[in-house]
Design a protein around this motif. Structure first.
Motif, mmCIF file in Angstrom:
data_model
loop_
_atom_site.group_PDB
_atom_site.id
_atom_site.type_symbol
_atom_site.label_atom_id
_atom_site.label_comp_id
_atom_site.label_asym_id
_atom_site.label_seq_id
_atom_site.Cartn_x
_atom_site.Cartn_y
_atom_site.Cartn_z
ATOM 1 N N ALA A 1 5.329 -1.247 -3.533
ATOM 2 C CA ALA A 1 4.617 -0.468 -2.361
ATOM 3 C C ALA A 1 3.798 -1.881 -1.914
ATOM 4 O O ALA A 1 3.734 -3.122 -2.547
ATOM 5 C CB ALA A 1 3.283 0.597 -3.072
ATOM 6 N N SER B 1 -3.804 5.405 -4.685
ATOM 7 C CA SER B 1 -2.367 4.853 -4.229
ATOM 8 C C SER B 1 -1.458 6.109 -3.789
ATOM 9 O O SER B 1 -0.896 5.708 -2.754
ATOM 10 C CB SER B 1 -1.574 4.273 -5.462
ATOM 11 O OG SER B 1 -2.222 3.169 -5.934
ATOM 12 N N THR C 1 -0.533 6.407 0.188
ATOM 13 C CA THR C 1 1.004 6.223 0.472
ATOM 14 C C THR C 1 1.351 7.659 1.118
ATOM 15 O O THR C 1 2.147 7.671 2.253
ATOM 16 C CB THR C 1 1.979 6.367 -0.818
ATOM 17 O OG1 THR C 1 1.199 4.967 -1.418
ATOM 18 C CG2 THR C 1 3.352 5.912 -0.317
ATOM 19 N N VAL D 1 -3.192 0.775 0.075
ATOM 20 C CA VAL D 1 -2.236 0.284 0.791
ATOM 21 C C VAL D 1 -2.630 -0.440 2.037
ATOM 22 O O VAL D 1 -3.529 -0.257 2.892
ATOM 23 C CB VAL D 1 -1.394 1.723 1.264
ATOM 24 C CG1 VAL D 1 -0.493 1.419 2.328
ATOM 25 C CG2 VAL D 1 -1.000 2.326 0.242
#
Ligand SMILES: [Zn+2]
Lengths: 267, 192
Positions: A211, B136, B140, B176
């Motif tokens: 990621a 996370s 995402t 992110v």
């Protein structure tokens, strides 16, 4: 106007070339200065995620990610220092704000052998559960376009001011690319840590993933981000605030790190 | 030069008068009255149906978080930016089948701007961040629900840059990165 324009344009192109050379040279230096944990490097940087105003993910019963990951990190630090010949530097050892760039900078300034960012996951899905380990995903086309934008900017040449901008831009590009040299090692580290999490935690194996996490981008050594269970899942929230469970997370990461460092020494 | 000017001015004046006439004719009381009435004849229904467009939205499913498609109809304005805004508004409204939403319901869509090279700049109110649960997984989901939905519905959108209150943000909510445009990741769409 034109007369003033022309030398500037030339200057701009020269700056562009100099910029590219600088980027290349600095990248080379970066690779040279930060080899993968040679024998002299004895620092592990642990990064308890979030802190201060940034609480991270929240649980239904009031647990917050920043507290849980700090507790785990302190346990992990103790484990490493009493069992391995490595110094541990924490990006924070109390509840405080630390910028994502400073976390990476701490790893680089200490010539860290390894960087581990510790988190507990949060989801929109109530039932989401399990643990996973991340390493950085690189968007190569994006880096290309960034470099291109940089070249175009400098070639355009809008006067002397651009020289300062160039420096910032070079730094930004460099910073963003620091982790790219370590992605393979980071993936290996992620794999080994994930294996231990699966053994010790009995949480679902969500595997290793890539990621684009900001905190990993600027780190110039193998770096991973561990997501131990979901604080947004009430069952896992209960486990995450449990001292014994936190110790098991710390133990799993510790075992993963030890195995990885042993591999490095053998190479 | 002066010789050509007079005929040009006359031509422009005639054109202008013509345009004004057309404009007035188009908003004549008759037409306004017709618009206000509810459509009764099949022809009118067909006309309305022509003005909408079916789009696909992606929502994460509960068990594994993979996206499943859901269709909606939005007004077909012909403008990508406007239609993209409508699509994002539908995404924020959430699933009609009870799937979790990947965007906080408090978020509001600002403007969408699409550049020639296919980068869509999608602007959201700061509620996208403030009301976001963080984590996370959640971040995402949010990013790729937006990016995959836009790229899936608009061929000209190749990547999406998410803005908050008109500005670039370092991360969505601590994880992110948001300082770059994302290309869609259709591997996150469920295959079964
Ligand atoms: Zn986190």
């Amino acid at each position: 106007m034109r007369i003033i324009d022309r030398p500037n344009k030339k200057g701009g192109t020269r700056t562009a070339k100099a910029g590219i050379v600088l980027v290349a040279a600095a990248l080379g230096a970066l690779l040279f200065l930060c080899p993968a944990a040679s024998a002299q490097q004895r620092t592990i940087v642990l990064d308890p995620g979030h802190g201060g105003l940034d609480v991270g993910a929240k649980g239904k019963f009031g647990a917050v990610e920043k507290d849980v990951v700090l507790a785990i990190s302190l346990k992990l630090k103790a484990l490493i220092e009493s069992n391995l010949d490595y110094r541990v530097v924490l990006t924070r050892d109390k509840d405080m704000d630390v910028s994502l760039e400073n976390r990476a900078a701490l790893a680089n300034n200490n010539d860290a052998a390894v960087f581990v960012s510790l988190h507990a996951n949060g989801s929109f899905r109530k039932k989401a559960h399990g643990s996973e380990t991340f390493f950085l995903s690189l968007n190569s086309t994006d880096e290309e376009s960034r470099k291109l934008a940089y070249q175009e900017n400098t070639a355009a040449g809008v006067g002397d001011r651009i020289v300062e901008d160039d420096k910032n831009l070079i730094q930004m590009i460099l910073w963003d690319m620091a982790q790219s040299a370590y992605v393979r090692q980071s993936s290996r580290l992620a794999e080994i840590i994930q294996r231990e999490l699966n053994v010790l935690l009995a949480t679902e194996n969500r595997g290793i993933k890539q990621a684009d996490f900001k905190v990993l981008r600027g780190v110039a050594c193998p770096a991973v981000l561990v997501e131990a269970a979901f604080i947004s899942n009430p069952e896992e929230e209960q486990r995450l605030i449990d001292d014994a469970f936190q110790a098991r997370v710390a133990d799993a990461v510790f075992r993963g790190l030890s195995a990885y460092l042993r591999l490095l020494r053998r190479d | 030069m002066a010789k050509f000017r007079t005929p040009l001015v006359i031509l422009l004046a005639v054109l202008l008068v013509g345009l004004v006439y057309l404009f007035i004719a188009s908003i004549s009381p008759e037409r306004i009255a017709n618009r206000a009435e509810t459509p009764e004849t099949p022809a009118d229904v067909a006309l309305l149906a022509e003005e909408t467009r079916t789009v696909t939205l992606f929502f994460p499913r509960e068990d594994d978080g993979l996206f499943v498609p859901e269709t909606r109809s939005i007004p077909a304005s012909g403008s990508i930016a406007q239609e993209a805004e409508a699509v994002l508004n539908e995404l924020i409204k959430g699933s009609s089948k009870g799937l979790p939403s990947a965007l906080p319901p408090e978020a509001k869509v600002g403007q969408v701007f699409v550049t020639k090279d296919g980068t869509a700049y999608a602007d959201f109110s700061k509620d996208l961040v403030v009301a976001h649960p963080s984590g996370s997984d959640a971040e995402t989901s949010t990013v790729f629900a937006i990016v995959d939905t836009l790229a899936f519905n608009f061929k000209s959108i190749k990547k999406v840059f998410i803005l908050v209150d008109g500005e670039e943000k370092e991360t969505l909510n601590g994880h992110v990165t948001l300082d770059r445009a994302f290309t869609p990741d259709f591997s996150l769409v469920a295959k079964d």
